[in-house]
Enzyme design. Structure first.
Site, PDB file in Angstrom:
ATOM      1  CE1 TYR A 165      -3.312  -2.705   0.037  1.00 45.74           C
ATOM      2  CE2 TYR A 165      -3.759  -2.270   2.331  1.00 45.74           C
ATOM      3  CZ  TYR A 165      -4.026  -2.976   1.182  1.00 45.74           C
ATOM      4  OH  TYR A 165      -5.001  -3.929   1.174  1.00 45.74           O
ATOM      5  CG  ASP A 208      -2.444 -20.016  -0.133  1.00 48.81           C
ATOM      6  OD1 ASP A 208      -1.672 -19.835   0.828  1.00 48.81           O
ATOM      7  OD2 ASP A 208      -2.139 -20.715  -1.105  1.00 48.81           O
ATOM      8  CG  ASP A 210     -12.793  -6.274   6.217  1.00 47.07           C
ATOM      9  OD1 ASP A 210     -12.449  -5.745   7.290  1.00 47.07           O
ATOM     10  OD2 ASP A 210     -13.258  -5.622   5.264  1.00 47.07           O
ATOM     11  CG  ASP A 267      -7.352  -4.258   3.834  1.00 47.98           C
ATOM     12  OD1 ASP A 267      -8.374  -4.179   4.527  1.00 47.98           O
ATOM     13  OD2 ASP A 267      -7.154  -3.567   2.816  1.00 47.98           O
ATOM     14  CE  LYS A 292       1.021 -17.725  -2.066  1.00 53.13           C
ATOM     15  NZ  LYS A 292       0.212 -18.932  -1.939  1.00 53.13           N
TER      16      LYS A 292
END
Ligand code: NAD
Length: 358
Positions: free
Chosen positions: A138, A221, A249, A245, A189
């Site tokens: 980001y 994942d 959620d 992020d 990852k």
């Protein structure tokens, strides 16, 4: 200890009023917390033409912790970007250097049927997701758009973490795990990304200072899958900005209602900004129906993580649990045969539970 109270917009002032009553009750019982209000978000724009007025930022800097309601509303949607209420929140996070976002996903057993997962999978769920908030893809440079050799448009972002950025979020994560069930899962990852390789090395290094914490690693994942398969296997999850992020959620939905979820953003000295995970809910503002429990539980987080008052934090969480066990429900968590109450009545029930154990 000084607490800045930034009520903000929409349901913000209604839910903050209930949280302030809780703080005042703790003060009456011997805590010495100085509370001071300031205008923020749309309310800051209305009063001073700025969603984060100078005086509000000064107060937030001087305070030991900041308690926010929420910001935003349709009346501000046409303003230029820098004047919009949400900029107040983004700026305050940046100005205070809040790099660690703590999002618990906590499901009180009484609300297990509100989740979209089977009650037995989520009843009593209590996990904490720690998301790094100021680095990663980001913010990494360079980023941009260009025309490639074939004359085609292409875009790129940079996933970037420095060792010190990883180390400081890992430290917060291990410290949080020590205060909980002492299990930490670091999500990355590492099989594909260079950034994740460094992430894992640094987390392992920090782990040497916390032998009492059981550390595991999981690919993102798989973590996304495990969160809906067997969420109770987790205690604390730590991860980077973009993975966090998405996972935070996902985890919040395990609990069924956004009106129940607190959050915290911390700096390197554990100074924090505490707020419900939801927004200003303009659709229900001013109707005395918003759920104040996420904000009241944010106060509990403030007591635990910034003020180091674990007993007072547990006292609030126990009071909320009691109120739910007694059947008090705002509209968003209402179930048949329960006692439907408004914002003020829910706040009063929590106060009563704090005073008398109901
Ligand atoms: P929202 O979280 O405000 O509302 C989503 C839905 O959840 C609405 O139906 C709302 O009524 C309900 N809801 C939210 N909080 C509730 C509560 N405590 N009790 C009962 N029901 C509740 O999200 P949105 O509608 O996407 O955004 C509304 C405004 O809030 C926008 O201006 C947005 O930018 C802003 N926002 C602010 C923050 C923040 O201040 N941290 C976060 C998210 C959104």
């Amino acid at each position: 200890m000084k607490i800045a109270i930034l009520a903000g917009d929409g349901i913000g002032p209604e839910i903050i009023a209930q949280a302030v009553q809780v703080l005042e009750l703790l003060n009456a019982d011997g805590l010495k917390l100085e509370l001071e209000d300031a205008a923020y978000g749309g309310a800051g724009y209305d009063a001073h033409g700025d969603p984060l007025p100078e005086a509000t930022l000064r107060l937030a800097r001087a305070a030991d912790a900041v308690l926010c309601g929420a910001v935003g509303g349709p009346q501000y949607d046409a303003l230029p970007r820098e004047k919009r209420p949400e900029q107040g929140l983004l700026r305050i996070r940046k100005e205070l250097g809040l790099f660690a976002n703590l999002r618990p996903a906590l499901l009180f057993e009484e609300l297990a049927s509100a989740s979209s997962l089977k009650p037995e999978l989520v009843a009593g769920l209590d996990i904490l997701i720690l998301r790094e908030l100021t680095g990663d893809i980001y913010f990494g440079e360079p980023r941009g758009r260009r025309t490639n050799a074939r004359g085609e448009r292409e875009s790129f972002d940079t996933m970037l973490y420095s060792e010190s950025e990883i180390r400081r979020i890992a430290e917060v994560a291990f410290k949080a795990a020590v205060k909980r069930r002492k299990k930490l899962c670091s999500v990355d990852k590492e099989n594909v990304l260079e950034t994740s390789r460094l992430w894992r090395e640094v987390v392992k290094d920090v782990a040497k200072n916390y032998p009492q914490v059981e550390l595991s690693h999981m690919y993102v994942d798989n973590a996304a899958m495990q969160l809906v398969r067997m969420p109770k296997q987790f205690d604390v999850i730590v991860t980077g900005n973009i993975f966090g992020d998405i996972l935070s959620d996902e985890a919040s939905m395990l609990t069924g209602s956004i009106g129940m979820l607190p959050s915290a953003s911390l700096d390197s000295n554990n100074k924090g900004l505490y707020e419900p995970a939801h927004g200003s809910a303009p659709d229900i503002a001013g109707k005395d129906i918003a759920n104040p429990l996420a904000t009241i539980l944010s106060v509990a987080m403030m007591l635990r993580y910034t003020l180091n008052l674990e007993q007072a934090a547990v006292r609030i969480e126990t009071a909320v649990k009691k109120v739910l066990a007694e059947g008090y429900r705002t509209a968003d968590i209402y179930q048949p045969h329960m006692r439907r109450v408004g914002t003020r009545e829910m706040g009063a029930a929590v106060l009563n539970a704090l005073k008398h154990g109901l």
